[in-house]
Design an enzyme around this catalytic site. Structure first.
Site, PDB file in Angstrom:
ATOM      1  N   PHE A 107      -2.282  -0.946 -10.018  1.00 48.60           N
ATOM      2  CA  PHE A 107      -2.819  -2.054  -9.230  1.00 48.60           C
ATOM      3  C   PHE A 107      -4.111  -2.669  -9.750  1.00 48.60           C
ATOM      4  O   PHE A 107      -4.532  -3.709  -9.252  1.00 48.60           O
ATOM      5  CB  PHE A 107      -2.938  -1.674  -7.752  1.00 48.60           C
ATOM      6  CG  PHE A 107      -3.748  -0.429  -7.449  1.00 48.60           C
ATOM      7  CD1 PHE A 107      -5.116  -0.437  -7.541  1.00 48.60           C
ATOM      8  CD2 PHE A 107      -3.103   0.728  -7.039  1.00 48.60           C
ATOM      9  CE1 PHE A 107      -5.854   0.689  -7.251  1.00 48.60           C
ATOM     10  CE2 PHE A 107      -3.835   1.878  -6.737  1.00 48.60           C
ATOM     11  CZ  PHE A 107      -5.225   1.847  -6.848  1.00 48.60           C
ATOM     12  N   ARG A 145      -8.675  10.783  -7.256  1.00 45.55           N
ATOM     13  CA  ARG A 145      -9.628   9.979  -6.488  1.00 45.55           C
ATOM     14  C   ARG A 145     -11.026  10.604  -6.503  1.00 45.55           C
ATOM     15  O   ARG A 145     -12.036   9.927  -6.509  1.00 45.55           O
ATOM     16  CB  ARG A 145      -9.105   9.900  -5.056  1.00 45.55           C
ATOM     17  CG  ARG A 145      -9.845   8.965  -4.196  1.00 45.55           C
ATOM     18  CD  ARG A 145      -9.540   9.272  -2.751  1.00 45.55           C
ATOM     19  NE  ARG A 145     -10.748   9.052  -2.015  1.00 45.55           N
ATOM     20  CZ  ARG A 145     -10.957   8.034  -1.202  1.00 45.55           C
ATOM     21  NH1 ARG A 145     -10.017   7.184  -0.983  1.00 45.55           N
ATOM     22  NH2 ARG A 145     -12.099   7.889  -0.592  1.00 45.55           N
ATOM     23  N   LYS A 165       0.854  -1.195   0.000  1.00 46.49           N
ATOM     24  CA  LYS A 165       0.000   0.000   0.000  1.00 46.49           C
ATOM     25  C   LYS A 165       0.885   1.239   0.000  1.00 46.49           C
ATOM     26  O   LYS A 165       1.658   1.465   0.923  1.00 46.49           O
ATOM     27  CB  LYS A 165      -0.910  -0.005   1.228  1.00 46.49           C
ATOM     28  CG  LYS A 165      -1.906   1.142   1.223  1.00 46.49           C
ATOM     29  CD  LYS A 165      -2.877   1.031   2.382  1.00 46.49           C
ATOM     30  CE  LYS A 165      -4.050   1.991   2.264  1.00 46.49           C
ATOM     31  NZ  LYS A 165      -3.697   3.385   2.118  1.00 46.49           N
ATOM     32  N   LYS A 177      -7.679  -3.395   3.881  1.00 42.97           N
ATOM     33  CA  LYS A 177      -6.367  -2.783   4.163  1.00 42.97           C
ATOM     34  C   LYS A 177      -5.931  -3.054   5.596  1.00 42.97           C
ATOM     35  O   LYS A 177      -6.757  -3.229   6.499  1.00 42.97           O
ATOM     36  CB  LYS A 177      -6.405  -1.286   3.891  1.00 42.97           C
ATOM     37  CG  LYS A 177      -7.344  -0.511   4.774  1.00 42.97           C
ATOM     38  CD  LYS A 177      -7.454   0.934   4.316  1.00 42.97           C
ATOM     39  CE  LYS A 177      -8.605   1.614   5.050  1.00 42.97           C
ATOM     40  NZ  LYS A 177      -8.958   2.908   4.544  1.00 42.97           N
ATOM     41  N   ARG A 209     -17.285   0.311  -0.692  1.00 50.13           N
ATOM     42  CA  ARG A 209     -16.325  -0.254   0.235  1.00 50.13           C
ATOM     43  C   ARG A 209     -16.790  -1.671   0.510  1.00 50.13           C
ATOM     44  O   ARG A 209     -17.807  -1.884   1.136  1.00 50.13           O
ATOM     45  CB  ARG A 209     -16.362   0.584   1.516  1.00 50.13           C
ATOM     46  CG  ARG A 209     -15.102   0.596   2.322  1.00 50.13           C
ATOM     47  CD  ARG A 209     -15.254   1.504   3.519  1.00 50.13           C
ATOM     48  NE  ARG A 209     -15.116   2.908   3.199  1.00 50.13           N
ATOM     49  CZ  ARG A 209     -13.970   3.506   2.904  1.00 50.13           C
ATOM     50  NH1 ARG A 209     -12.849   2.814   2.897  1.00 50.13           N
ATOM     51  NH2 ARG A 209     -13.921   4.782   2.638  1.00 50.13           N
TER      52      ARG A 209
HETATM   53  P1  AMP Z   1      -7.360   4.526   2.373  1.00 49.56           P
HETATM   54  O1  AMP Z   1      -7.227   5.818   1.652  1.00 49.56           O
HETATM   55  O2  AMP Z   1      -6.514   4.436   3.620  1.00 49.56           O
HETATM   56  O3  AMP Z   1      -8.775   4.095   2.572  1.00 49.56           O
HETATM   57  O4  AMP Z   1      -6.731   3.370   1.449  1.00 49.56           O
HETATM   58  C1  AMP Z   1      -7.150   3.130   0.150  1.00 49.56           C
HETATM   59  C2  AMP Z   1      -6.262   3.876  -0.808  1.00 49.56           C
HETATM   60  O5  AMP Z   1      -4.963   3.308  -0.836  1.00 49.56           O
HETATM   61  C3  AMP Z   1      -6.704   3.793  -2.238  1.00 49.56           C
HETATM   62  O6  AMP Z   1      -7.686   4.750  -2.500  1.00 49.56           O
HETATM   63  C4  AMP Z   1      -5.428   4.076  -3.008  1.00 49.56           C
HETATM   64  O7  AMP Z   1      -5.294   5.468  -3.204  1.00 49.56           O
HETATM   65  C5  AMP Z   1      -4.328   3.679  -2.047  1.00 49.56           C
HETATM   66  N1  AMP Z   1      -3.492   2.556  -2.500  1.00 49.56           N
HETATM   67  C6  AMP Z   1      -2.161   2.499  -2.361  1.00 49.56           C
HETATM   68  N2  AMP Z   1      -1.666   1.362  -2.827  1.00 49.56           N
HETATM   69  C7  AMP Z   1      -2.709   0.634  -3.301  1.00 49.56           C
HETATM   70  C8  AMP Z   1      -2.845  -0.643  -3.902  1.00 49.56           C
HETATM   71  N3  AMP Z   1      -1.790  -1.426  -4.122  1.00 49.56           N
HETATM   72  N4  AMP Z   1      -4.094  -1.065  -4.239  1.00 49.56           N
HETATM   73  C9  AMP Z   1      -5.169  -0.281  -4.006  1.00 49.56           C
HETATM   74  N5  AMP Z   1      -5.107   0.942  -3.443  1.00 49.56           N
HETATM   75  C10 AMP Z   1      -3.888   1.402  -3.087  1.00 49.56           C
END
Ligand code: AMP
Length: 592
Positions: A342, A272, A252, A422, A416
């Site tokens: 990804f 995004r 990530k 994650k 979601r």
């Molecule tokens: P969060 O913003 O903490 O909810 O985490 C999701 C976000 O992680 C996604 O919207 C992407 O911008 C980011 N991201 C980073 N690496 C990856 C990956 N390998 N696959 C999917 N999302 C990723």
């Protein structure tokens, strides 16, 4: 429909305090429209001219609008300004001055919704020398023939100050009512919306071609798809259980999410929030053309700065300096980006949305030549031990954590779901994650803050199921003086007298505001509280208790999270999950 009639609906909406009545009023409004008016009525109600990815914005200065009101009503500019100051609302100022107009003998031409929309677009795209005068004239001519109520909304729309608070979900339900008389096809409409991110277009297709066209709706190039989102779980064991013992795991990266559309030599990179950010990343756009072995493709990746010499990923605070509109070229040299791809949704004429993830990812890897664009680091984990190990390695490399992906899941647009989970590194002693809160009100400054007339915010989370904003905390620290001024100035423009219909709150701030802005907040922990409505439930003893944040403070590079809409803020469900995880960590810490 005449814009005058639309204004009457808006007036009604402003006085409504329940979400359900809001849907009814919108449904009734949609039913009365001609099919070719639905799209524009949706945009106007959203306060926009087009979906975000088209990049058509008003950029209308208050001074220009004041000039238009003055010209149309014959009152001096000073009068317009003083009324504006008195009411804090330019629309109300325009309405009052229209009631007392000094200009006589104007024929009363009635404008339809489409007339107004077209003039507004013309106003927005007029630029260059003399454009200020041209814009003033265009708006003045609309106001001149308008009724006082119409004038109110003609002014508020280009100033981005419509305070209607109608969210996407409300709009989708109202569209369903328009087509069928009930809310039954909301899910179908939502699916179409997730595939094209353009509510106006979905409304138009429904009105002109009917429900079956909505069912057949497909993704297309240069219409961004609403992004898939990740759930979160705290341990490798829990993730493995959800994934039934096997999953793909990605590193990530903490950068910018990019949705790339390419057809031949044409490339667009959407953020995004689905804004067109192509201009900001000429290096990435070039790399897409040079490095992707595909004639047409839609794929997603995370862009971040990477230091080739030290082989280090730069932190988000550094990477964000690439997100700018000016001086792009220098920054490209200084801080080149990499794009870690990804997922892939479309390739050479075929939609891959329904293909299992392993298929999409496999094809994606085949079309990446390597260079600036690389596949995101990933592995297949067959046990929680393997998953934990990959997580550890990723953290040691300086990354945020991992995202586990269900190998058999389709691409879940705009939602979601547990097809992505994650796990991020955690810091004990404070909440692992920041939360993104919607501002629903603010407080006046007291004591040392009296001079700013701003003392803090009332923050809420989004309850997706109820489509409501539930309060979780007052936020009173972490602001700089400049930020306090910025809050006061920005929030005053969206102040309303009564609690907005989609806000659920027990506490009452000094001023309510329409849910429009998101801020990032860090807190020490989540506690239970009778003061807030987030996740509020009846307890065994009959009392009602919700969740609250302890020691919340504003953090983040930007005062407002411009990349997130209010529906993308932290949800009630996430807070409840975080509360559960926090309890678990404590139990582990105390050895039980
Ligand atoms: P969060 O913003 O903490 O909810 O985490 C999701 C976000 O992680 C996604 O919207 C992407 O911008 C980011 N991201 C980073 N690496 C990856 C990956 N390998 N696959 C999917 N999302 C990723």
């Amino acid at each position: 429909m005449l814009f005058r009639e639309l204004s009457e609906y808006y007036e009604k909406l402003e006085s409504i305090s329940s979400r359900l009545s809001m849907i009814d009023v919108m449904g009734e409004l949609f039913k009365r429209l001609r099919p070719n008016e639905v799209k524009n009525a949706i945009y106007i109600t959203q306060g926009v001219l087009a979906p975000p990815f088209e990049g058509i914005e008003f950029g209308m200065a208050e001074k220009t609008v004041e000039d238009s009101i003055s010209e149309a009503t014959g009152h001096p500019k000073e009068k317009v300004e003083s009324l504006y100051r008195k009411h804090g609302d330019m629309g109300v100022a325009a309405m009052e001055l229209k009631k007392d107009t000094k200009v006589r003998g104007i024929s009363s031409k009635e404008h339809t919704i489409n007339d107004v929309y077209e003039i507004m677009v013309k106003m927005a795209i007029t630029s260059g020398q003399g454009s200020k005068e041209a814009k003033t004239k265009m708006l003045a001519s609309l106001i001149a023939t308008a009724t006082p109520l119409e004038a109110k909304y003609l002014v508020k729309y280009p100033l981005d100050e419509l305070r209607l608070g109608v969210g996407d979900s409300t709009m989708l339900e109202a569209l369903s009512i328009m087509a069928t008389g009930h809310r039954k096809i909301k899910d179908k409409l939502e699916r179409a919306y997730n595939l094209c991110s353009d509510l106006g277009y979905v409304g138009e297709v429904l009105a002109e071609k009917g429900e079956s066209a909505i069912e057949r709706f497909k993704i297309g190039l240069f219409k961004p798809i609403r992004p898939a989102l990740a759930e979160r779980l705290p341990t490798a064991d829990e993730i493995m259980e959800k994934m039934h013992g096997e999953c793909s795991v990605d590193q990530k990266y903490d950068g910018f999410r990019c949705q790339v559309h390419k057809s031949g030599k044409k490339v667009k990179i959407y953020s995004r929030r689905l804004e067109d950010t192509t201009e900001m990343y000429p290096d990435l756009a070039q790399a897409v053309i040079g490095e992707m072995k595909a004639d047409s493709i839609i794929f997603e990746g995370e862009a971040l700065a990477y230091n080739e010499d030290t082989r280090e990923f730069l932190p988000f605070q550094e990477t964000i300096r690439r997100k700018r509109k000016h001086g792009v070229e220098e920054k490209v040299q200084e801080m080149p980006l990499h794009l870690f791809a990804f997922d892939m949704m479309y390739l050479d004429g075929e939609s891959y949305m329904e293909e299992p993830y392993k298929e999409r990812r496999g094809r994606l890897e085949k079309v990446i030549k390597g260079g600036v664009i690389r596949p995101a680091g990933s592995t297949i984990a067959k046990s929680s031990k393997e998953l934990q190990q990959f997580f550890q390695e990723s953290i040691e490399e300086g990354l945020e954590g991992i995202i586990a992906k269900d190998m058999n899941a389709p691409y879940v647009a705009g939602a979601r779901k547990f097809s992505w989970i994650k796990m991020k590194r955690s810091y004990r002693g404070e909440l692992e994650d920041t939360v993104d809160l919607v501002i629903v009100g603010y407080y006046l400054g007291r004591g040392m803050r009296a001079e700013f007339k701003f003392g803090g915010l009332l923050g809420a989370v989004y309850n997706k199921k109820r489509d409501m904003f539930e309060t979780i905390s007052r936020i009173g620290s972490g602001f700089t003086e400049a930020q306090m001024r910025e809050f006061k100035q920005t929030l005053d423009k969206i102040k309303v007298d009564n609690r907005p219909a989609r806000v659920d709150s027990i506490v009452k701030p000094d001023f309510w505001v329409i849910p429009k802005y998101v801020v990032t907040v860090k807190a020490d922990e989540i506690t239970k509280s009778p003061m807030h409505t987030c996740g509020r439930e009846k307890q065994e003893d009959g009392s009602e208790v919700g969740y609250a944040l302890r020691f919340p403070r504003l953090v983040g590079e930007e005062t407002f999270r411009k990349d997130k809409s209010v529906e993308e803020a932290t949800t009630t469900k996430e807070i409840i999950e975080m509360y559960g995880q926090q309890k678990k960590v404590r139990m582990e810490d105390s050895g039980s």
